[in-house]
Design an enzyme around this catalytic site. Structure first.
Site, PDB file in Angstrom:
ATOM      1  N   GLY A   1      43.661  42.365  78.115  1.00  0.00           N
ATOM      2  CA  GLY A   1      44.392  41.728  77.767  1.00  0.00           C
ATOM      3  C   GLY A   1      45.212  40.555  79.238  1.00  0.00           C
ATOM      4  O   GLY A   1      44.462  39.641  79.411  1.00  0.00           O
TER       5      GLY A   1
ATOM      6  N   CYS B   1      52.708  46.433  75.388  1.00  0.00           N
ATOM      7  CA  CYS B   1      53.255  47.045  74.303  1.00  0.00           C
ATOM      8  C   CYS B   1      54.099  47.691  74.833  1.00  0.00           C
ATOM      9  O   CYS B   1      54.756  48.029  75.516  1.00  0.00           O
ATOM     10  CB  CYS B   1      52.234  48.456  74.579  1.00  0.00           C
ATOM     11  SG  CYS B   1      50.663  47.933  74.746  1.00  0.00           S
TER      12      CYS B   1
ATOM     13  N   ARG C   1      47.947  45.597  61.412  1.00  0.00           N
ATOM     14  CA  ARG C   1      47.524  46.450  62.601  1.00  0.00           C
ATOM     15  C   ARG C   1      48.366  47.409  63.068  1.00  0.00           C
ATOM     16  O   ARG C   1      48.503  48.515  63.618  1.00  0.00           O
ATOM     17  CB  ARG C   1      47.836  45.808  64.151  1.00  0.00           C
ATOM     18  CG  ARG C   1      47.032  46.191  64.945  1.00  0.00           C
ATOM     19  CD  ARG C   1      47.135  45.730  66.680  1.00  0.00           C
ATOM     20  NE  ARG C   1      46.119  46.229  66.832  1.00  0.00           N
ATOM     21  CZ  ARG C   1      45.684  46.745  67.974  1.00  0.00           C
ATOM     22  NH1 ARG C   1      47.614  47.633  68.696  1.00  0.00           N
ATOM     23  NH2 ARG C   1      45.294  47.423  69.214  1.00  0.00           N
TER      24      ARG C   1
ATOM     25  N   GLY D   1      49.450  48.731  77.242  1.00  0.00           N
ATOM     26  CA  GLY D   1      49.270  47.568  77.644  1.00  0.00           C
ATOM     27  C   GLY D   1      49.971  47.035  77.598  1.00  0.00           C
ATOM     28  O   GLY D   1      51.572  47.595  77.801  1.00  0.00           O
TER      29      GLY D   1
ATOM     30  N   ASP E   1      40.052  47.653  64.451  1.00  0.00           N
ATOM     31  CA  ASP E   1      41.503  47.087  66.023  1.00  0.00           C
ATOM     32  C   ASP E   1      42.582  47.762  65.494  1.00  0.00           C
ATOM     33  O   ASP E   1      43.734  47.094  64.641  1.00  0.00           O
ATOM     34  CB  ASP E   1      41.180  46.149  66.068  1.00  0.00           C
ATOM     35  CG  ASP E   1      42.315  45.765  67.431  1.00  0.00           C
ATOM     36  OD1 ASP E   1      42.660  46.023  68.369  1.00  0.00           O
ATOM     37  OD2 ASP E   1      42.905  44.388  67.236  1.00  0.00           O
TER      38      ASP E   1
ATOM     39  N   MET F   1      49.688  41.945  70.255  1.00  0.00           N
ATOM     40  CA  MET F   1      49.396  41.648  68.774  1.00  0.00           C
ATOM     41  C   MET F   1      50.458  42.489  67.738  1.00  0.00           C
ATOM     42  O   MET F   1      50.418  41.898  66.499  1.00  0.00           O
ATOM     43  CB  MET F   1      48.046  42.585  67.976  1.00  0.00           C
ATOM     44  CG  MET F   1      47.115  41.445  69.260  1.00  0.00           C
ATOM     45  SD  MET F   1      46.510  39.988  68.778  1.00  0.00           S
ATOM     46  CE  MET F   1      44.901  39.991  66.929  1.00  0.00           C
TER      47      MET F   1
END
Ligand code: XMP
Length: 515
Positions: free
Chosen positions: A389, A333, A432, A330, A276, A417
């Protein structure tokens, strides 16, 4: 009118004759257009498919199949064990996030794996030398609700099986277990699947079936009650691994620590790992895919995230069993805004799935799904599954407490995240986004934090999403996902068309369960 000679367009050489939507995407590409969910709708088709008859079976990776195409995202406000259990029971899959410590993440995987007891890998055993009375007292003290046990001798070899009827017909509590147990044992070899176990148990009228390895050591037992419930189809929607456990996945990163995390997850028997990252087409991810396939060939690896067809090919060549597409679509995002990169999701999904056609490697469309109709669009564009999500956050099963706000609203936190909060709280989030060693006050977030209305049980949300998908498949005349991908065709719509598509011109609109 004289016809001008047609110039051959080199792009047309790779004509995708298998799919109706080729012409549409080809035209869009020629005009340099990449499209998101709100840019398109699907054409309706003659249909003999009723929504209720649409088959939603899907494939997340080469060896991980699903009964419906929804995956819950590996985010710390979306998927831990409770969500993963719910998703697998609904036929989908949950990917446990990696902001947990490796030990806690592995224990969450174990929790999902042990939810059903069809196969118990480390069963409670008793000793042949114990008396019936001792065992019954032990059972009472431990509050066990079962009375079937493998029986061990002093060298811990299994020498018999005892079950509830042996205890029922024993009048003398001082008798040894060796006196009442069945010494003639029916057993199964390691690797026996649940249907074979069921057959053996029914044929031999036994309630537990021990499984031995080549060294004749006990590796676990099948128990009739759960095996029967699963095989007899009493839980038809459950997404089960061949050993009868609920399927589950777990997220990992890249580098040495991720390799150690992978070991723990493999020991916990995860069905699939998801590498991920925000940029899947990178040396670290390719190295990690190769590492995982070399050391754990039996665990599927899904790699991402990417949005370009060449990236999909590179990851597949490295050995990935599934590809996750989505860079910046997302709801939480900000990657596209902060970094200026990415490709609108419908085009990204189409291009990546086209690049992988024939390879057997499925695509998961990750992020940006707002409504059930977007799921139909993602699958029609070539995805085999979608990852959600926001739509699954704020439910009973998502991690975190319900917050009772002053305005009487009940909410839960939903955050990216790559949000500042997630990055500050956790190194995995910083990794990430390639900022593992950045000091806290120098972090560059690529996501935001939000509050989201508390929505109740995730099963109600998934019910609505699948209902919308079935309806879409009915309108398109598609009996299953492969059929949808083959026959669906798209229309580009304008802002006016989008406005017309949503409810408009009304006051006091009542809230609907799916809008
Ligand atoms: P939805 O739209 O379902 O999207 O809420 C969930 C997906 O978003 C990705 N994700 C992020 N992307 N910054 C990003 O650019 C972030 O902070 C972030 N957090 C999650 C991820 O792929 C997830 O599945």
């Amino acid at each position: 009118m004289p016809q001008l000679p047609q110039k051959e367009n080199p792009k047309r050489k790779v004509k995708d004759t298998q799919r109706n939507c080729y012409g549409f995407f080809d035209k869009m590409a020629e005009s340099g257009l990449a499209l998101g969910y709100n840019d398109v709708r699907l054409k309706t088709n003659y249909s003999s498919i009723l929504p209720k008859d649409a088959d939603l079976a899907a494939q997340f990776s080469r060896n991980v199949s699903l009964n419906m195409p929804i995956i819950s995202a590996p985010m710390d406000t979306v998927t831990e064990a409770e969500m993963a259990i719910a998703m697998a029971q609904l036929g989908g899959l949950g990917i446990i996030h990696k902001n947990l410590s490796p030990e806690n993440q592995a224990s969450a995987v174990r929790k999902v794996k042990h939810k059903l007891n069809a196969f118990i890998p480390d069963p409670i055993c008793i000793h042949a030398s114990q008396t019936v009375k001792e065992v019954l007292e032990f059972v009472k003290m431990k509050k066990y609700t079962f009375l079937s046990f493998p029986v061990l001798d002093n060298s811990d070899n299994v020498v018999g099986i005892v079950s509830s009827s042996d205890f029922k017909f024993c009048m003398d509590g001082t008798k040894k277990i060796s006196d009442i147990m069945a010494k003639k044992m029916i057993s199964a070899p390691i690797g026996t699947d649940i249907s074979a176990a069921y057959k053996t148990m029914m044929t031999n009228r036994i309630k537990i079936l021990p499984v031995f390895n080549r060294q004749k050591k006990l590796t676990g037992i099948f128990t009739l009650a759960d095996v029967k419930r699963i095989v007899a189809g009493l839980s038809p929607d459950y997404n089960l691994a061949p050993d009868g456990t609920l399927r589950v996945g777990a997220a990992i990163g890249v580098g040495e620590q991720a390799k150690q995390r992978m070991e723990l997850l493999a020991n916990a028997k995860t069905d699939v790992v998801v590498i991920d990252t925000a940029h899947g087409d990178s040396a670290g991810v390719i190295d990690m895919v190769k590492h995982c396939k070399r050391h754990h060939p039996n665990i599927d690896v899904v790699a991402g995230n990417i949005s370009e067809p060449e990236s999909a090919k590179r990851l597949t060549e490295a050995g990935a069993d599934g590809i996750k597409v989505g860079q910046g679509p997302g709801s939480i995002c900000t990657t596209r805004i902060i970094a200026g990169v990415g490709c609108p999701q419908v085009t990204a999904v189409y291009n990546c799935s086209k690049a992988l056609r024939g390879s057997g490697v499925p695509v998961c469309a990750d992020g940006g799904i707002e409504y059930s109709g977007d799921i139909t669009i993602a699958l029609a564009a070539g995805a085999n599954t979608v990852m959600l999500g926001k739509l699954l956050a704020g439910t009973t099963e998502s991690p975190g407490e319900v917050i009772f706000r002053q305005d009487k609203k009940q909410v839960k936190v939903y955050r990216g995240m790559g949000s500042l909060g997630a990055m500050r709280d956790n190194k995995a989030s910083r990794e990430r986004y390639g900022q593992a060693s950045s000091p806290e006050d120098k972090l560059i977030p690529e996501g935001i934090e939000s509050e989201i209305d508390f929505k109740g049980d995730v099963s109600n949300i998934v019910h609505q999403l699948l209902g919308g998908l079935r309806s879409g498949m009915g309108y398109c005349g598609a009996k299953n996902i492969a059929d949808l991908q083959k026959t669906a065709d798209f229309r580009r719509i304008t802002l006016a068309g989008l406005k017309e598509s949503h409810p408009h011109g009304l006051d006091q609109v009542k809230k609907a369960p799916n809008y």
